[in-house]
Design an enzyme around this catalytic site. Structure first.
Site, mmCIF file in Angstrom:
data_model
loop_
_atom_site.group_PDB
_atom_site.id
_atom_site.type_symbol
_atom_site.label_atom_id
_atom_site.label_comp_id
_atom_site.label_asym_id
_atom_site.label_seq_id
_atom_site.Cartn_x
_atom_site.Cartn_y
_atom_site.Cartn_z
ATOM 1 N N ASP A 116 -44.213 -35.866 11.545
ATOM 2 C CA ASP A 116 -45.056 -37.011 11.885
ATOM 3 C C ASP A 116 -44.226 -37.944 12.763
ATOM 4 O O ASP A 116 -43.328 -37.493 13.451
ATOM 5 C CB ASP A 116 -45.569 -37.693 10.613
ATOM 6 C CG ASP A 116 -46.921 -38.377 10.813
ATOM 7 O OD1 ASP A 116 -47.019 -39.204 11.734
ATOM 8 O OD2 ASP A 116 -47.867 -38.104 10.059
ATOM 9 N N HIS A 134 -45.038 -37.050 16.016
ATOM 10 C CA HIS A 134 -46.241 -37.597 16.655
ATOM 11 C C HIS A 134 -45.877 -38.714 17.614
ATOM 12 O O HIS A 134 -46.473 -38.862 18.670
ATOM 13 C CB HIS A 134 -47.218 -38.105 15.596
ATOM 14 C CG HIS A 134 -47.812 -37.022 14.762
ATOM 15 N ND1 HIS A 134 -48.683 -37.275 13.720
ATOM 16 C CD2 HIS A 134 -47.669 -35.674 14.804
ATOM 17 C CE1 HIS A 134 -49.044 -36.126 13.158
ATOM 18 N NE2 HIS A 134 -48.431 -35.146 13.801
#
Length: 482
Positions: A299, A333
């Site tokens: 992430d 991300h």
């Protein structure tokens, strides 16, 4: 006579034009000078913040966990031995609790005042993957909402002068066969028909309890609710250091300072590709330095938070004075992100001398919020950034971030003052800048100075952005003008 009048008129026009042009030029120089000075003042402010943050100090006493009954390289629960060493160290005024070379199995580890939990090189803590080993429940947080849940794997609550150091490894042992499957994603081992965090009595219920003002002490979860614990969490702590350790295979967020002050994350290597495996998430925290770290995550590499929706507004505490220096980001991300749990607001973020490069890095600098979150994001300064490759955008500022269904509300967010200087990008992905604000709350003041971006599909895509400035900025080889 007519010629004389014409000459006189032209002379007046020319004089006025010259005066107007000079005034316009002077005004432009003045605005540029003000912005330049503002940037310099912000970087000076960063230096004063750094000087105010001190490394914790510990007495020269060592408590080896082996002396308290710990056994390495065997299927033995070392929790009691580690706990006893930590408590005795703290009771005697502090020092170093040493984890020597070897592999040591353990349940949750809770730190105490004035303790440096130190892992020797070739030392490894292997954390249990049995959720029952993280009882009793503790006051913690899940995606910006506070509650009572499984203990983080390493946890400190209301402690001062604490550290996790050394060249050893913290191994959460999370994977598709245990914690990660709770995410409700098949790529992480979830099987259709089995329980997960998205079931009505789990994550959604927690959010509803916060919206309805249920006290944190009554938001009791744990067994049967499938909400994963954070790996390392410092809750309401002061003078915190985590240095040089390697952290792998986290159940959820990796390093989570929440409501903490004077935090240093230095030289940590994070390699964890599970769901929601953010590398470092300072939340409601002040005076935080993240430096010399390597992030390879499932992430956001770094995600600065300040609470979700009603719970963030209940706490009403900013994250501020966050400094990121000399870090390397690979998969993730976002490289450095603010949000989306941002209801308390974020001020004064400084990022310098970092490198980002991965085909699996979506966005370099990312700001995400929406009208359920609200909050103010202000003063985000970036310089000396080297980017090899990103997928979507170099900078993305999004006031319409959408996850977990409808995110429309009445709390219109604000984003102001984003400054990128001395940035080079080899492969910029889809956009140099992707920014979307509200008509009634436009994104204000984005500046790119001495920025070079190659191999990007579009210069920018913007909606409701005021005062977007380019100074000596080249995109796909062309000088960009305001």
């Amino acid at each position: 006579m007519k010629l004389f009048k014409t000459y006189t008129i032209l002379k007046k026009i020319t004089s006025r034009t010259i005066i107007s042009f000079v005034c316009f030029l002077a005004m432009g120089v003045s605005v540029f000078s003000q912005e330049n000075n503002s940037s310099k003042e912000q970087w000076k402010k960063m230096q004063s913040i750094i000087k105010s943050i001190k490394y914790p100090k510990f007495p020269n006493k060592t408590y080896n966990i082996v002396d308290y009954g710990a056994q390495s390289n065997t299927a033995y629960d070392n929790t009691a031995a580690i706990t006893k060493a930590i408590k005795e160290c703290s009771k005697n005024g502090g020092g170093t609790v040493l984890v020597p070379k070897g592999k040591f199995e353990s349940h949750a580890i809770h730190l105490e005042d004035n303790v440096n939990f130190h892992l020797d090189k070739d030392a490894e803590i292997l954390f249990s993957t049995n959720p029952k080993d993280y009882y009793p429940l503790v006051h913690t947080s899940f995606e910006g909402t506070e509650y009572m849940n499984y203990s983080p794997l390493i946890y400190a609550n209301n402690k001062t002068n604490i550290a996790v150091t050394g060249e050893g490894t913290l191994n959460g042992q999370a994977g598709n066969e245990n914690w990660w499957a709770w995410s409700n994603k098949e790529e992480y081992g979830w099987i259709k028909g089995t329980p997960s965090q998205v079931d009505p009595l789990n994550r959604l219920r927690l959010v509803e309890m916060a919206e309805n003002g249920i006290p944190v002490s009554e938001r009791i979860f744990g067994e049967g609710h499938y909400l994963r614990p954070n790996f390392v969490e410092f809750f309401e702590c002061k003078n915190v250091l985590i240095q040089n350790v390697t952290i792998i295979n986290a159940p959820f967020w990796v390093i989570h300072p929440i409501k903490s002050e004077n935090v240093i994350v230095d030289g940590v290597t994070i390699n964890s590709h599970g769901p929601n495996n953010d590398g470092c998430d300072p939340e409601y925290s002040k005076n935080v330095i993240i430096k010399n770290c390597t992030f390879n995550t499932g992430d956001d590499c770094i995600a600065i938070k300040s609470g979700r929706d009603a719970d963030g507004r209940r706490v009403a505490m900013k994250s501020e004075n966050i400094i990121v220096q000399n870090c390397t980001m690979y998969d993730g991300h976002g490289g450095v992100t603010i949000g989306s749990e941002i209801s308390g607001g974020v001020s004064n973020v400084y990022v310098e001398n970092c490198k980002m490069n991965s085909p699996n890095l979506d966005i370099a600098i990312r700001l995400k919020t929406n009208s359920k979150r609200g909050g103010l994001i202000e003063n985000f300064y970036v310089r000396n950034l080297e980017i090899g490759q990103v997928k979507e955008a170099v900078l993305k500022a999004d006031m319409f971030y959408n996850v977990h269904g409808n995110q429309d509300g009445t709390f219109i967010p604000r984003i102001e003052n984003i400054y990128l200087e001395n940035v080079t990008v080899k492969n910029g992905g889809k956009y140099s800048i992707l920014a979307k604000g509200y008509k009634e709350s436009p994104i204000k003041n984005i500046t790119f100075k001495n920025v070079t971006i190659e191999n990007v599909k579009e210069t920018y895509s913007i909606e409701n952005v005021n005062n977007l400035k380019f100074v000596n900025t080249f995109i796909n080889g062309k000088l960009v003008k305001d």
